[in-house]
Design a protein around this motif. Sequence first.
Motif, PDB file in Angstrom:
ATOM      1  N   VAL A 136       0.842  -1.211   0.000  1.00 61.66           N
ATOM      2  CA  VAL A 136       0.000   0.000   0.000  1.00 61.66           C
ATOM      3  C   VAL A 136       0.872   1.255   0.000  1.00 61.66           C
ATOM      4  CG1 VAL A 136      -1.762   1.286   1.253  1.00 61.66           C
ATOM      5  CG2 VAL A 136      -1.915  -1.205   1.117  1.00 61.66           C
ATOM      6  N   GLY A 137       1.940   1.240   0.785  1.00 62.00           N
ATOM      7  CA  GLY A 137       2.844   2.385   0.799  1.00 62.00           C
ATOM      8  C   GLY A 137       3.485   2.631  -0.555  1.00 62.00           C
ATOM      9  N   LEU A 138       3.885   1.570  -1.250  1.00 56.97           N
ATOM     10  CA  LEU A 138       4.452   1.719  -2.597  1.00 56.97           C
ATOM     11  C   LEU A 138       3.420   2.273  -3.571  1.00 56.97           C
ATOM     12  CD1 LEU A 138       6.509  -1.589  -2.859  1.00 56.97           C
ATOM     13  CD2 LEU A 138       7.440   0.736  -2.857  1.00 56.97           C
ATOM     14  N   TRP A 139       2.180   1.830  -3.443  1.00 53.16           N
ATOM     15  CA  TRP A 139       1.126   2.342  -4.320  1.00 53.16           C
ATOM     16  C   TRP A 139       0.906   3.838  -4.086  1.00 53.16           C
ATOM     17  CZ3 TRP A 139      -3.835   3.883  -2.373  1.00 53.16           C
ATOM     18  CH2 TRP A 139      -4.710   4.313  -3.377  1.00 53.16           C
ATOM     19  N   PRO A 154       7.484   1.776 -12.083  1.00 49.82           N
ATOM     20  CA  PRO A 154       6.651   0.578 -12.300  1.00 49.82           C
ATOM     21  C   PRO A 154       6.206  -0.050 -10.986  1.00 49.82           C
ATOM     22  CG  PRO A 154       8.941   0.130 -12.831  1.00 49.82           C
ATOM     23  CD  PRO A 154       8.854   1.593 -12.578  1.00 49.82           C
ATOM     24  N   LEU A 155       4.894  -0.084 -10.761  1.00 50.53           N
ATOM     25  CA  LEU A 155       4.362  -0.555  -9.485  1.00 50.53           C
ATOM     26  C   LEU A 155       4.382  -2.074  -9.366  1.00 50.53           C
ATOM     27  CD1 LEU A 155       2.971  -0.022  -6.776  1.00 50.53           C
ATOM     28  CD2 LEU A 155       0.784   0.048  -8.003  1.00 50.53           C
ATOM     29  N   VAL A 156       4.120  -2.790 -10.453  1.00 53.49           N
ATOM     30  CA  VAL A 156       3.991  -4.253 -10.374  1.00 53.49           C
ATOM     31  C   VAL A 156       5.283  -4.912  -9.876  1.00 53.49           C
ATOM     32  CG1 VAL A 156       3.581  -6.357 -11.700  1.00 53.49           C
ATOM     33  CG2 VAL A 156       2.164  -4.324 -12.097  1.00 53.49           C
ATOM     34  N   PRO A 157       6.442  -4.666 -10.494  1.00 51.79           N
ATOM     35  CA  PRO A 157       7.665  -5.285  -9.950  1.00 51.79           C
ATOM     36  C   PRO A 157       8.015  -4.782  -8.550  1.00 51.79           C
ATOM     37  CG  PRO A 157       8.223  -3.701 -11.654  1.00 51.79           C
ATOM     38  CD  PRO A 157       6.727  -3.869 -11.700  1.00 51.79           C
ATOM     39  N   LEU A 158       7.656  -3.528  -8.240  1.00 49.93           N
ATOM     40  CA  LEU A 158       7.924  -3.002  -6.904  1.00 49.93           C
ATOM     41  C   LEU A 158       7.075  -3.716  -5.855  1.00 49.93           C
ATOM     42  CD1 LEU A 158       8.187   0.853  -7.531  1.00 49.93           C
ATOM     43  CD2 LEU A 158      10.011  -0.688  -6.789  1.00 49.93           C
ATOM     44  N   ALA A 159       5.795  -3.920  -6.151  1.00 44.59           N
ATOM     45  CA  ALA A 159       4.904  -4.573  -5.186  1.00 44.59           C
ATOM     46  C   ALA A 159       5.306  -6.032  -4.972  1.00 44.59           C
ATOM     47  CB  ALA A 159       3.458  -4.479  -5.661  1.00 44.59           C
ATOM     48  N   ILE A 327       2.249  18.418  -1.858  1.00 45.27           N
ATOM     49  CA  ILE A 327       1.084  17.792  -1.242  1.00 45.27           C
ATOM     50  C   ILE A 327       1.237  17.845   0.263  1.00 45.27           C
ATOM     51  CG2 ILE A 327       0.609  16.263  -3.184  1.00 45.27           C
ATOM     52  CD1 ILE A 327       2.066  14.049  -1.730  1.00 45.27           C
ATOM     53  N   LYS A 328       0.116  17.661   0.965  1.00 49.22           N
ATOM     54  CA  LYS A 328       0.119  17.661   2.423  1.00 49.22           C
ATOM     55  C   LYS A 328       0.236  16.254   2.979  1.00 49.22           C
ATOM     56  CE  LYS A 328      -2.510  19.341   6.429  1.00 49.22           C
ATOM     57  NZ  LYS A 328      -2.543  18.061   7.146  1.00 49.22           N
ATOM     58  N   ASP A 329      -0.485  15.310   2.400  1.00 45.21           N
ATOM     59  CA  ASP A 329      -0.467  13.914   2.826  1.00 45.21           C
ATOM     60  C   ASP A 329      -0.231  13.026   1.619  1.00 45.21           C
ATOM     61  OD1 ASP A 329      -3.122  14.695   5.079  1.00 45.21           O
ATOM     62  OD2 ASP A 329      -1.011  14.414   5.597  1.00 45.21           O
ATOM     63  N   MET A 330       0.325  11.851   1.873  1.00 48.64           N
ATOM     64  CA  MET A 330       0.548  10.892   0.798  1.00 48.64           C
ATOM     65  C   MET A 330      -0.736  10.189   0.377  1.00 48.64           C
ATOM     66  SD  MET A 330       3.563  10.532  -0.527  1.00 48.64           S
ATOM     67  CE  MET A 330       5.301  10.883  -0.264  1.00 48.64           C
ATOM     68  N   GLY A 331      -1.736  10.190   1.239  1.00 50.46           N
ATOM     69  CA  GLY A 331      -2.995   9.520   0.925  1.00 50.46           C
ATOM     70  C   GLY A 331      -4.068   9.898   1.925  1.00 50.46           C
ATOM     71  N   THR A 332      -5.214   9.252   1.803  1.00 51.90           N
ATOM     72  CA  THR A 332      -6.347   9.516   2.685  1.00 51.90           C
ATOM     73  C   THR A 332      -6.925   8.231   3.249  1.00 51.90           C
ATOM     74  OG1 THR A 332      -7.847   9.490   0.769  1.00 51.90           O
ATOM     75  CG2 THR A 332      -6.945  11.627   1.429  1.00 51.90           C
ATOM     76  N   LEU A 333      -6.141   7.163   3.237  1.00 53.10           N
ATOM     77  CA  LEU A 333      -6.653   5.858   3.652  1.00 53.10           C
ATOM     78  C   LEU A 333      -6.960   5.802   5.140  1.00 53.10           C
ATOM     79  CD1 LEU A 333      -7.299   3.013   2.616  1.00 53.10           C
ATOM     80  CD2 LEU A 333      -4.939   2.361   3.144  1.00 53.10           C
ATOM     81  N   GLY A 338      -3.824  10.487   7.467  1.00 52.12           N
ATOM     82  CA  GLY A 338      -3.393  10.622   6.081  1.00 52.12           C
ATOM     83  C   GLY A 338      -3.362   9.266   5.414  1.00 52.12           C
ATOM     84  N   GLY A 339      -2.208   8.931   4.855  1.00 53.02           N
ATOM     85  CA  GLY A 339      -2.035   7.647   4.209  1.00 53.02           C
ATOM     86  C   GLY A 339      -1.128   6.729   5.002  1.00 53.02           C
ATOM     87  N   ILE A 340      -0.921   5.522   4.470  1.00 56.66           N
ATOM     88  CA  ILE A 340      -0.017   4.573   5.119  1.00 56.66           C
ATOM     89  C   ILE A 340       1.392   5.153   5.209  1.00 56.66           C
ATOM     90  CG2 ILE A 340       1.148   2.363   4.798  1.00 56.66           C
ATOM     91  CD1 ILE A 340      -1.559   1.973   5.909  1.00 56.66           C
TER      92      ILE A 340
END
Length: 364
Positions: A136-139, A154-159, A327-333, A338-340
């Motif tokens: 989730v953090g990588l995404w 590239p997200l797929v090889p990273l995940a 940006i202020k946050d990396m996400g909203t999860l 914020g995010g993970i």
Amino acid sequence: MNDSSWGAPPRAGYWGQAPDQGPFPAGPAYGEHEVEQTRPMPIVPDAGRDAEHAEEGDDRDHRDQGAAQLSGPLFRDEMPQEPMSAPEPPPPEKKKAGRDLRAAIGVGVGLGALVGASLFIVKALFIGVIAVAVVVGLWELTSRLEERKGIKAPLVPLAVGGAAMVVAGYVRGAEGAWVAMALTALAVLVWRMTEPPEGYLKDVTAGVFAAFYVPFLATFVALMLTADDGPQRVLTFLLLTVVSDTGAYAIGWRFGKTKLAPRISPGKTREGLVGAVTFAMVAGALCMQFLIDDGQWWQGLLLGLAVAASATLGDLGESMIKRDLGIKDMGTLLPGHGGIMDRLDSLLPTAPVVWLLLVLFVGS
């Protein structure tokens, strides 16, 4: 005030003849320069009155004017001024925490329960929690890079490589983590070759950075878990990091005045850093004395000091990334957080520090 405001008659030869006035006499008295410089008085309807009446009228005007001055104020300066009272100072604004504390506390308690249950019941389940947080953090990180900078890591090889890195660290130790890191970087280079070459260098550079920043640093948490008292070591790592952040937040919000790094994170203060160090050192002494096998309280003081430093640097590091991205946050999860990645910012760089010091203090 211009001529038209006084009803000046138009000039002969320019506007023609004025109605009911007849042509204007020619001569120097009505020359161009004189007409522009003079301001004729308004035409008085009773122009036929005799000189005596005119003098009486002038005297009456002077008497009326004098009476007006005596009877009341004529100019603004003569108006009676009421004493002006000093404006009341606005009530001091109450300090706000800057985020939804109820949501933040609720999410924190929920995450703590999940981590505690997985950590002390089944170790492998906790490895799964780490792997999910890494993915989730990588995404979040790759999504923000693409949105704000146009960088397509590239997200797929990273995940896939990130999850494999965490598992390899738990199963094969540090050697397995390094091998998985190298293979993940190679996979990023090859995966990106399937797209046009424009932007290849910046995309793969960002991909390798993301692989090191998120899953590789998280692997040290899995390395802690491999020890006989692994759950206690991981719990110490989590407690010290959370206590450091809490101390910095509480002291900085209440007493913070001197900015620590205003260009990077304006909300952080030196007083907050002192709070982080103090809270973390106390918590470190307690954890080393009562949680870690063969641990000593003085070792906990050093451990807490190191955690406060690494957690602060990690927080500033991600703040630097977010400022660069705008940006202020990396996400909203996570409501209130914020995010993970906004929760992993201080944990990731602290993991190798705690792992190394625990190995030096009490062995692996």
